[in-house]
Design an enzyme around this catalytic site. Structure first.
Site, PDB file in Angstrom:
ATOM      1  CB  SER A 360      -0.839   0.104   1.059  1.00 16.61           C
ATOM      2  OG  SER A 360      -2.425   1.003   0.908  1.00 16.61           O
ATOM      3  CE  LYS A 385      -6.484  -2.484  -0.162  1.00 15.12           C
ATOM      4  NZ  LYS A 385      -6.630  -1.017  -0.211  1.00 15.12           N
TER       5      LYS A 385
END
Length: 446
Positions: A360, A385
């Site tokens: 992320s 992600k």
């Protein structure tokens, strides 16, 4: 936490009769769904437990189910249509490519061809409708879940939960993300553990938001979490002390490599919290003063955190005008490039250490430095992600979580599901690093 992007969803004006892609909905213009875009600012590999704003968003109290014959504010059909329209307007299919506006229009016609007698039935239809999208992050929130989420306060235990259906269709909760050296991690909770009970309250069948409320409590108090380690592992009751005060995620030291000839500034960044940028700046300046001529930024096992912190940290290494990341979505607000607006704090070569738990916000930083020729990546392919979710309130106080966008690297590579491939598996010689970055920076011959 602050700075959440608040979006408003209002149904578009009705099109002419032949247009089938955006049918008219019987929604009152005075009622707008409230959307909290938490993928932009707070991102772990899941969107469940911790990605919530510090200030409550506007919402209505859920209506009480009664036997009165007074007309409802919204009909059951209207509620289903409202959820359908939000998907129709905002959903970005980033996975199995099951969705198109034509097939979605057919689904609406099939669903609304029969009368929906109860509110419970309407909620069940919305759940099935969202499940058909094949997106693990798009889901329905009951009025109680939405209300708890809207007034949610950070528990401070540092875990992120994922709902997983068992063989009977009941929900069980797994720890998908955990803050390294946070309260839960320090007490013995691990990624992949199943949560069985909180303070002796069984959580089987409960949602991530319900369990989040059980974990909440005043700073300094303790909560007992019963976990099962792994799929068939032992069951353990673990006492975790809640800690609302953010701790520094930065550790740094000066290392002497190549027989003491090359001073290298090593910085480990555990997570992207509110202190990350400030403490990273302090570490970088101190290492520079100590004579560091190269830097290692260690993002291994960094699952993310505040995405905005990741964006601001990436800017510390980039030139003004360099692209940090692209956001992509059907909403024009999400079709943009995020660009550095400052000069770099350091110009020395950088190595970014990554692995399969670099996720992320960490992937945003890694790709920004890599694609702008500011760093080489060393280690394993990252987690992958890169989605943005928004939460929309429906007219009865329930809500829907919708995937509305994704992150794309400066080189236009899709992070989600793919991750980022490093340049080297093991740390190369510093001369090789310098040559690699020099070659990267040279204009490509067309």
């Amino acid at each position: 936490m602050s700075g959440y992007l608040c979006l408003k969803h209002s149904p578009p004006p009705p099109p002419p009769p032949p247009a089938l892609s955006k049918p008219h909905l019987p929604l009152r213009n005075t009622i707008l769904g409230t959307a909290l875009s938490f993928g932009l600012l707070f991102s772990f590999p899941s969107v469940s437990a911790l990605q919530l704003p510090s200030q409550p968003c506007p919402h209505r109290q859920p209506p009480q189910e009664t036997l009165q014959t007074a007309p409802e504010v919204v009909t059951n059909q209207g509620l289903v249509e409202e959820a359908w329209q939000i998907v129709n307007d905002t959903f970005l299919d980033t996975g199995r490519h099951r969705w198109s506006q034509d097939t979605w229009q057919l689904k609406r016609e099939a669903i609304l061809s029969n009368s929906i007698q109860t509110r419970s039935k309407a909620h069940q239809i919305i759940k099935r409708m969202l499940s058909s999208l094949g997106d693990p992050y798009t889901r329905f929130l009951s009025p109680d879940e939405f209300s708890k989420m809207a007034r949610y306060d950070m528990t401070g235990v540092g875990i992120n939960l994922k709902e997983v259906p068992d063989e009977n269709g009941d929900l069980r909760l797994e720890v998908l993300g955990i803050i390294l050296d946070g309260p839960a991690h320090s007490a013995g909770v691990r990624q992949g553990d199943e949560i069985l009970a909180v303070n002796n309250v069984e959580v089987k069948g409960k949602s991530a938001f319900e369990v989040s409320s059980l974990l909440q409590g005043p700073n300094g108090t303790s909560v007992t979490i019963q976990v099962k380690h792994g799929y068939c592992g032992p069951v353990e009751s673990i006492e975790v002390q809640r800690q609302l005060v953010a701790r520094t995620p930065v550790f740094y030291r000066l290392e002497q490599l190549d027989s003491g000839v090359t001073p290298v500034g090593y910085i480990r960044l555990k997570e992207f919290n509110a202190l990350a940028r400030k403490d990273l700046v302090i570490a970088m300046k101190r290492l520079q003063d100590m004579g560091a001529s190269y830097f290692i930024l260690d993002l291994r096992d960094n699952l993310g955190g505040l995405v905005q912190a990741g964006i601001e940290i990436a800017k510390l290494f980039l030139k003004e005008g360099d692209t940090v990341i692209y956001t992509v979505g059907r909403d024009p607000q999400l079709q943009k490039a995020i660009v550095s607006d400052t000069s770099p704090l350091i110009k020395a070569p950088v190595v970014v250490l990554v692995n399969d738990k670099t996720a992320s916000a960490s992937e945003i930083v890694a790709s920004a430095l890599h694609d702008n020729c500011r760093a080489v990546l060393v280690g394993k392919r990252t987690y992958g992600k890169g989605l943005i979710q928004s939460v929309f309130e429906l007219d009865d106080g329930s809500g829907v979580v919708i995937t509305v966008g994704k992150y794309v690297t400066p080189h236009h590579n899709d992070i989600n599901g793919n991750g980022i491939e490093p340049d080297f598996q093991k740390l190369p010689a510093w001369d090789d690093i310098s040559q690699h970055l020099k070659k990267c920076s040279m204009p490509q011959q067309g």
